[in-house]
Design a protein around this motif. Structure first.
Motif, PDB file in Angstrom:
ATOM      1  N   THR A 142       0.721  -1.129  -0.021  1.00  0.00           N
ATOM      2  CA  THR A 142       0.226  -0.059   0.010  1.00  0.00           C
ATOM      3  C   THR A 142       0.728   1.353   0.052  1.00  0.00           C
ATOM      4  OG1 THR A 142       0.030  -0.003   2.407  1.00  0.00           O
ATOM      5  CG2 THR A 142      -1.872  -1.211   1.213  1.00  0.00           C
ATOM      6  N   ASP A 143       2.168   1.144   0.480  1.00  0.00           N
ATOM      7  CA  ASP A 143       2.901   2.231   0.676  1.00  0.00           C
ATOM      8  C   ASP A 143       4.226   2.199   0.903  1.00  0.00           C
ATOM      9  OD1 ASP A 143       3.396   5.077   0.771  1.00  0.00           O
ATOM     10  OD2 ASP A 143       2.021   5.434   2.354  1.00  0.00           O
ATOM     11  N   PHE A 144       5.273   3.090   0.735  1.00  0.00           N
ATOM     12  CA  PHE A 144       6.394   2.811   0.993  1.00  0.00           C
ATOM     13  C   PHE A 144       7.025   4.114   1.947  1.00  0.00           C
ATOM     14  CE2 PHE A 144       6.498   0.484  -2.813  1.00  0.00           C
ATOM     15  CZ  PHE A 144       7.127  -0.615  -2.479  1.00  0.00           C
ATOM     16  N   ILE A 145       7.854   3.952   2.976  1.00  0.00           N
ATOM     17  CA  ILE A 145       8.679   5.106   3.483  1.00  0.00           C
ATOM     18  C   ILE A 145       9.905   4.919   3.050  1.00  0.00           C
ATOM     19  CG2 ILE A 145       9.128   6.207   5.800  1.00  0.00           C
ATOM     20  CD1 ILE A 145       6.646   4.694   7.121  1.00  0.00           C
ATOM     21  N   THR A 149      13.024  11.298   4.729  1.00  0.00           N
ATOM     22  CA  THR A 149      12.146  12.458   4.364  1.00  0.00           C
ATOM     23  C   THR A 149      11.088  12.771   5.033  1.00  0.00           C
ATOM     24  OG1 THR A 149      13.406  12.246   2.247  1.00  0.00           O
ATOM     25  CG2 THR A 149      11.730  13.829   2.259  1.00  0.00           C
ATOM     26  N   GLU A 150      10.098  11.580   5.246  1.00  0.00           N
ATOM     27  CA  GLU A 150       8.952  12.086   5.674  1.00  0.00           C
ATOM     28  C   GLU A 150       8.740  12.028   7.173  1.00  0.00           C
ATOM     29  OE1 GLU A 150       5.322  10.370   3.698  1.00  0.00           O
ATOM     30  OE2 GLU A 150       7.066   8.989   2.734  1.00  0.00           O
ATOM     31  N   LEU A 151      10.055  11.700   7.835  1.00  0.00           N
ATOM     32  CA  LEU A 151      10.064  11.642   9.361  1.00  0.00           C
ATOM     33  C   LEU A 151      10.954  12.812   9.996  1.00  0.00           C
ATOM     34  CD1 LEU A 151      11.101   8.000   9.246  1.00  0.00           C
ATOM     35  CD2 LEU A 151       8.673   8.803   9.545  1.00  0.00           C
ATOM     36  N   GLY A 152      10.909  13.967   9.104  1.00  0.00           N
ATOM     37  CA  GLY A 152      11.525  15.012   9.715  1.00  0.00           C
ATOM     38  C   GLY A 152      12.751  15.105   9.152  1.00  0.00           C
ATOM     39  N   ILE A 161       6.407   9.623  15.509  1.00  0.00           N
ATOM     40  CA  ILE A 161       6.134  10.094  14.368  1.00  0.00           C
ATOM     41  C   ILE A 161       6.362   8.924  13.132  1.00  0.00           C
ATOM     42  CG2 ILE A 161       8.725  10.584  13.862  1.00  0.00           C
ATOM     43  CD1 ILE A 161       5.581  12.354  12.618  1.00  0.00           C
ATOM     44  N   LEU A 162       7.222   7.925  13.509  1.00  0.00           N
ATOM     45  CA  LEU A 162       7.200   6.789  12.589  1.00  0.00           C
ATOM     46  C   LEU A 162       5.877   5.828  12.783  1.00  0.00           C
ATOM     47  CD1 LEU A 162       8.625   4.869  10.682  1.00  0.00           C
ATOM     48  CD2 LEU A 162       9.773   3.791  12.561  1.00  0.00           C
ATOM     49  N   GLU A 163       5.328   5.717  13.986  1.00  0.00           N
ATOM     50  CA  GLU A 163       4.297   5.087  14.199  1.00  0.00           C
ATOM     51  C   GLU A 163       3.048   5.925  13.412  1.00  0.00           C
ATOM     52  OE1 GLU A 163       1.681   3.669  18.148  1.00  0.00           O
ATOM     53  OE2 GLU A 163       2.743   5.615  18.084  1.00  0.00           O
ATOM     54  N   ARG A 165       3.359   7.690  10.939  1.00  0.00           N
ATOM     55  CA  ARG A 165       3.366   7.670   9.237  1.00  0.00           C
ATOM     56  C   ARG A 165       2.937   6.275   8.972  1.00  0.00           C
ATOM     57  NH1 ARG A 165       3.146   6.787   5.276  1.00  0.00           N
ATOM     58  NH2 ARG A 165       4.264   7.050   3.311  1.00  0.00           N
ATOM     59  N   ILE A 166       3.222   5.473   9.793  1.00  0.00           N
ATOM     60  CA  ILE A 166       2.704   3.726   9.352  1.00  0.00           C
ATOM     61  C   ILE A 166       1.355   3.864   9.310  1.00  0.00           C
ATOM     62  CG2 ILE A 166       2.621   1.390   9.999  1.00  0.00           C
ATOM     63  CD1 ILE A 166       5.643   1.919  10.987  1.00  0.00           C
ATOM     64  N   ALA A 167       0.576   4.635  10.530  1.00  0.00           N
ATOM     65  CA  ALA A 167      -0.515   4.295  10.698  1.00  0.00           C
ATOM     66  C   ALA A 167      -1.663   5.077   9.607  1.00  0.00           C
ATOM     67  CB  ALA A 167      -1.245   5.081  12.185  1.00  0.00           C
ATOM     68  N   ARG A 168      -1.029   6.185   8.973  1.00  0.00           N
ATOM     69  CA  ARG A 168      -1.655   6.592   7.552  1.00  0.00           C
ATOM     70  C   ARG A 168      -1.976   5.696   6.598  1.00  0.00           C
ATOM     71  NH1 ARG A 168       0.088  12.604   6.357  1.00  0.00           N
ATOM     72  NH2 ARG A 168      -1.819  12.647   5.452  1.00  0.00           N
ATOM     73  N   SER A 169      -1.353   4.807   6.468  1.00  0.00           N
ATOM     74  CA  SER A 169      -1.417   3.745   5.560  1.00  0.00           C
ATOM     75  C   SER A 169      -2.453   2.590   5.966  1.00  0.00           C
ATOM     76  CB  SER A 169      -0.188   3.312   5.062  1.00  0.00           C
ATOM     77  OG  SER A 169       0.540   4.223   4.368  1.00  0.00           O
ATOM     78  N   GLN A 170      -2.940   2.643   7.008  1.00  0.00           N
ATOM     79  CA  GLN A 170      -3.699   1.882   7.864  1.00  0.00           C
ATOM     80  C   GLN A 170      -3.355   0.549   8.176  1.00  0.00           C
ATOM     81  OE1 GLN A 170      -7.389   2.159   5.248  1.00  0.00           O
ATOM     82  NE2 GLN A 170      -7.959   3.975   6.131  1.00  0.00           N
ATOM     83  N   VAL A 171      -1.824   0.528   8.436  1.00  0.00           N
ATOM     84  CA  VAL A 171      -1.490  -0.914   8.636  1.00  0.00           C
ATOM     85  C   VAL A 171      -1.133  -1.442  10.128  1.00  0.00           C
ATOM     86  CG1 VAL A 171       0.692  -2.185   8.272  1.00  0.00           C
ATOM     87  CG2 VAL A 171      -0.228  -0.727   6.405  1.00  0.00           C
ATOM     88  N   VAL A 172      -1.448  -0.015  10.859  1.00  0.00           N
ATOM     89  CA  VAL A 172      -1.293  -0.526  12.514  1.00  0.00           C
ATOM     90  C   VAL A 172      -2.816   0.243  12.907  1.00  0.00           C
ATOM     91  CG1 VAL A 172       1.240  -0.639  12.812  1.00  0.00           C
ATOM     92  CG2 VAL A 172       0.022   1.433  13.109  1.00  0.00           C
TER      93      VAL A 172
END
Length: 212
Positions: A142-145, A149-152, A161-163, A165-172
């Motif tokens: 669904t997504d890649f980090i 870059t997306e972590l500041g 912030i990593l949690e 970012r992962i949650a925004r893809s509904q994986v947690v």
């Protein structure tokens, strides 16, 4: 600013009052039905958690090869996979955070895969920057980090912030606001508390004046 704080506090208080009114309107049979439903949900959740743990959830583990990667994705609904290389220091930073999140989110399988052991997969997914975190749901990517870059864009980013970012893809599973980064959400909560204190302080002052 004072007017904004007051408006925020009043909105929160109205929401609380509405919820209290709703609970007061329930009779004993309604409350018992809610209680039984809650108990059933807790039992189902406990059973599901045991199944997850049996599949390796709750731990941050390393995969031996591409074959094991596909096996994991077929078994688990939610997977977070860190593509790493031994000689990349930033990968060790990712390891630290994912190990924490693996214990926190047993609903998701957290794994790592050395790109040197997965040449086919790495080429197919076009993994060029290390570290890369792949987010998988329902056996579909669904997504890649990619990188930080997306972590500041900094090495000392927080686990939160990593949690987020992962949650925004509904994986947690995530109980916070997905539209607002955790640091900003914390500031907003502090602002709400300050607003409520300001309103209560004015109310107490008015009461003292009435008494006088």
């Amino acid at each position: 600013m004072e007017q904004v704080l007051q408006q925020v506090a009043q909105t929160v208080e109205r929401q609380l009052d509405n919820e209290l009114d709703r609970l007061d309107a329930l009779d004993n049979s309604d409350l018992e039905a809610i209680r039984q439903q809650r108990i059933a949900e807790m039992k189902q959740r406990a059973k599901q958690k045991q199944e997850w743990l049996a599949m390796g959830h709750g731990e941050y583990s390393e995969l031996s090869d591409e074959k094991e990667f596909f096996t994991v994705c077929n078994k688990s609904e939610n997977v977070v996979c860190h593509f790493y290389r031994d000689d990349t220091p930033r990968c060790r930073i990712v390891d630290k955070h994912l190990r924490i999140l693996a214990a926190r989110h047993v609903e998701t399988r957290f794994v790592k895969l050395n790109v040197e052991r997965a040449p086919f997969l790495t080429a197919r997914l076009k993994v060029r920057i290390i570290p890369t975190i792949m987010l998988i749901k329902g056996n579909k990517t669904t997504d890649f980090i990619v990188g930080f870059t997306e972590l500041g864009n900094r090495d000392d980013f927080t686990t939160e912030i990593l949690e987020w970012r992962i949650a925004r893809s509904q994986v947690v599973e995530y109980s916070g606001d997905l539209t607002v980064p955790p640091a900003e959400a914390k500031k907003q909560r502090a602002l709400n508390i300050q607003a409520k204190k300001a309103v209560r302080g004015r109310a107490d002052s008015d009461s003292d004046l009435d008494s006088d």
